[in-house]
Enzyme design. Structure first.
Site, PDB file in Angstrom:
ATOM      1  N   HIS A   1     120.949  91.983  10.937  1.00  0.00           N
ATOM      2  CA  HIS A   1     121.425  90.965  11.884  1.00  0.00           C
ATOM      3  C   HIS A   1     122.264  91.612  12.965  1.00  0.00           C
ATOM      4  O   HIS A   1     123.039  92.528  12.717  1.00  0.00           O
ATOM      5  CB  HIS A   1     122.234  89.877  11.171  1.00  0.00           C
ATOM      6  CG  HIS A   1     123.348  90.397  10.315  1.00  0.00           C
ATOM      7  ND1 HIS A   1     123.129  90.926   9.062  1.00  0.00           N
ATOM      8  CD2 HIS A   1     124.674  90.493  10.541  1.00  0.00           C
ATOM      9  CE1 HIS A   1     124.274  91.316   8.540  1.00  0.00           C
ATOM     10  NE2 HIS A   1     125.240  91.074   9.416  1.00  0.00           N
TER      11      HIS A   1
ATOM     12  N   HIS B   1     125.181  90.874  15.722  1.00  0.00           N
ATOM     13  CA  HIS B   1     126.256  89.946  16.078  1.00  0.00           C
ATOM     14  C   HIS B   1     126.365  89.859  17.602  1.00  0.00           C
ATOM     15  O   HIS B   1     126.407  90.891  18.290  1.00  0.00           O
ATOM     16  CB  HIS B   1     127.609  90.465  15.578  1.00  0.00           C
ATOM     17  CG  HIS B   1     127.773  90.498  14.095  1.00  0.00           C
ATOM     18  ND1 HIS B   1     128.500  89.553  13.403  1.00  0.00           N
ATOM     19  CD2 HIS B   1     127.321  91.375  13.161  1.00  0.00           C
ATOM     20  CE1 HIS B   1     128.496  89.859  12.109  1.00  0.00           C
ATOM     21  NE2 HIS B   1     127.792  90.959  11.926  1.00  0.00           N
TER      22      HIS B   1
HETATM   23  P1  5GP Z   1     128.057  91.679   8.250  1.00  0.00           P
HETATM   24  O1  5GP Z   1     129.437  92.047   7.781  1.00  0.00           O
HETATM   25  O2  5GP Z   1     127.030  91.809   7.138  1.00  0.00           O
HETATM   26  O3  5GP Z   1     127.662  92.378   9.514  1.00  0.00           O
HETATM   27  O4  5GP Z   1     128.147  90.165   8.666  1.00  0.00           O
HETATM   28  C1  5GP Z   1     127.673  89.105   7.909  1.00  0.00           C
HETATM   29  C2  5GP Z   1     128.071  87.839   8.636  1.00  0.00           C
HETATM   30  O5  5GP Z   1     127.393  86.748   8.045  1.00  0.00           O
HETATM   31  C3  5GP Z   1     129.583  87.525   8.533  1.00  0.00           C
HETATM   32  O6  5GP Z   1     130.136  87.511   9.849  1.00  0.00           O
HETATM   33  C4  5GP Z   1     129.619  86.158   7.858  1.00  0.00           C
HETATM   34  O7  5GP Z   1     130.613  85.302   8.376  1.00  0.00           O
HETATM   35  C5  5GP Z   1     128.222  85.616   8.061  1.00  0.00           C
HETATM   36  N1  5GP Z   1     127.736  84.746   6.996  1.00  0.00           N
HETATM   37  C6  5GP Z   1     127.804  85.001   5.669  1.00  0.00           C
HETATM   38  N2  5GP Z   1     127.237  83.988   4.977  1.00  0.00           N
HETATM   39  C7  5GP Z   1     126.799  83.085   5.892  1.00  0.00           C
HETATM   40  C8  5GP Z   1     126.139  81.820   5.783  1.00  0.00           C
HETATM   41  O8  5GP Z   1     125.822  81.331   4.693  1.00  0.00           O
HETATM   42  N3  5GP Z   1     125.851  81.179   6.947  1.00  0.00           N
HETATM   43  C9  5GP Z   1     126.183  81.703   8.168  1.00  0.00           C
HETATM   44  N4  5GP Z   1     125.870  80.979   9.248  1.00  0.00           N
HETATM   45  N5  5GP Z   1     126.824  82.877   8.300  1.00  0.00           N
HETATM   46  C10 5GP Z   1     127.123  83.572   7.179  1.00  0.00           C
END
Ligand code: 5GP
Ligand code: ZN
Length: 135
Positions: A98, A100
């Site tokens: 993903h 951001h």
């Molecule tokens: P990472 O740290 O893996 O780059 O970011 C994962 C992101 O996914 C985090 O910013 C977190 O807030 C978001 N996230 C985690 N679970 C969910 C969810 O169930 N729904 C949504 N919309 N975002 C999520």
């Protein structure tokens, strides 16, 4: 597969969708850095940038380009950070690739990561390691 983002794609977990096409989906991050913080994902499950197909990565980055402009306009932001965490020690918590998109506002107080200069000679040896890894 027990992947929360695949469940969002399948509609098994609700999300605030902002964009969708045949290869990508974008929805609001549930815990935003700033309002409008959006995640862009490939619909085909891939763990991270090392795992995603070239076609899906091209689609994700093109969606990110389109959505970044919509975020800036839509929430009247002063800029947008594009960011991706890959693997645990780079801060990746969800193992579905993903990107951001984080709207930024003048005076929002967020800091980027600290930077430092290379010690003498290390830039050349580091660049060489990466060039060698490409061949
Ligand atoms: P990472 O740290 O893996 O780059 O970011 C994962 C992101 O996914 C985090 O910013 C977190 O807030 C978001 N996230 C985690 N679970 C969910 C969810 O169930 N729904 C949504 N919309 N975002 C999520
Ligand atoms: Zn997934």
């Amino acid at each position: 597969m027990d992947c929360i983002f695949c469940k969002i794609i399948a509609g098994e977990i609700p999300s605030y969708k902002v964009y969708e096409d045949d290869k990508t989906l974008a929805f609001l991050d549930i815990r935003p850095v700033n309002p409008g913080h959006t995640l862009v994902i490939p619909k085909a499950h891939a763990k991270n940038i090392f795992d995603v197909s070239p076609e899906d990565w091209a689609a994700v980055t093109e969606s990110a380009r389109i959505i970044a402009a919509a975020i800036e306009k839509g929430v009247n932001a002063d800029g947008v950070n594009v960011m991706m965490n890959n693997r645990e020690h780079a801060g990746q918590l969800v193992d579905h690739a993903h990107v951001h998109l984080i709207p930024r506002f003048k005076g929002d107080g967020l800091k980027l990561w600290p930077q430092k200069p290379y010690p003498e000679g290390e830039a050349e040896s580091t660049a060489e390691k990466i060039r060698n890894a490409l061949t």
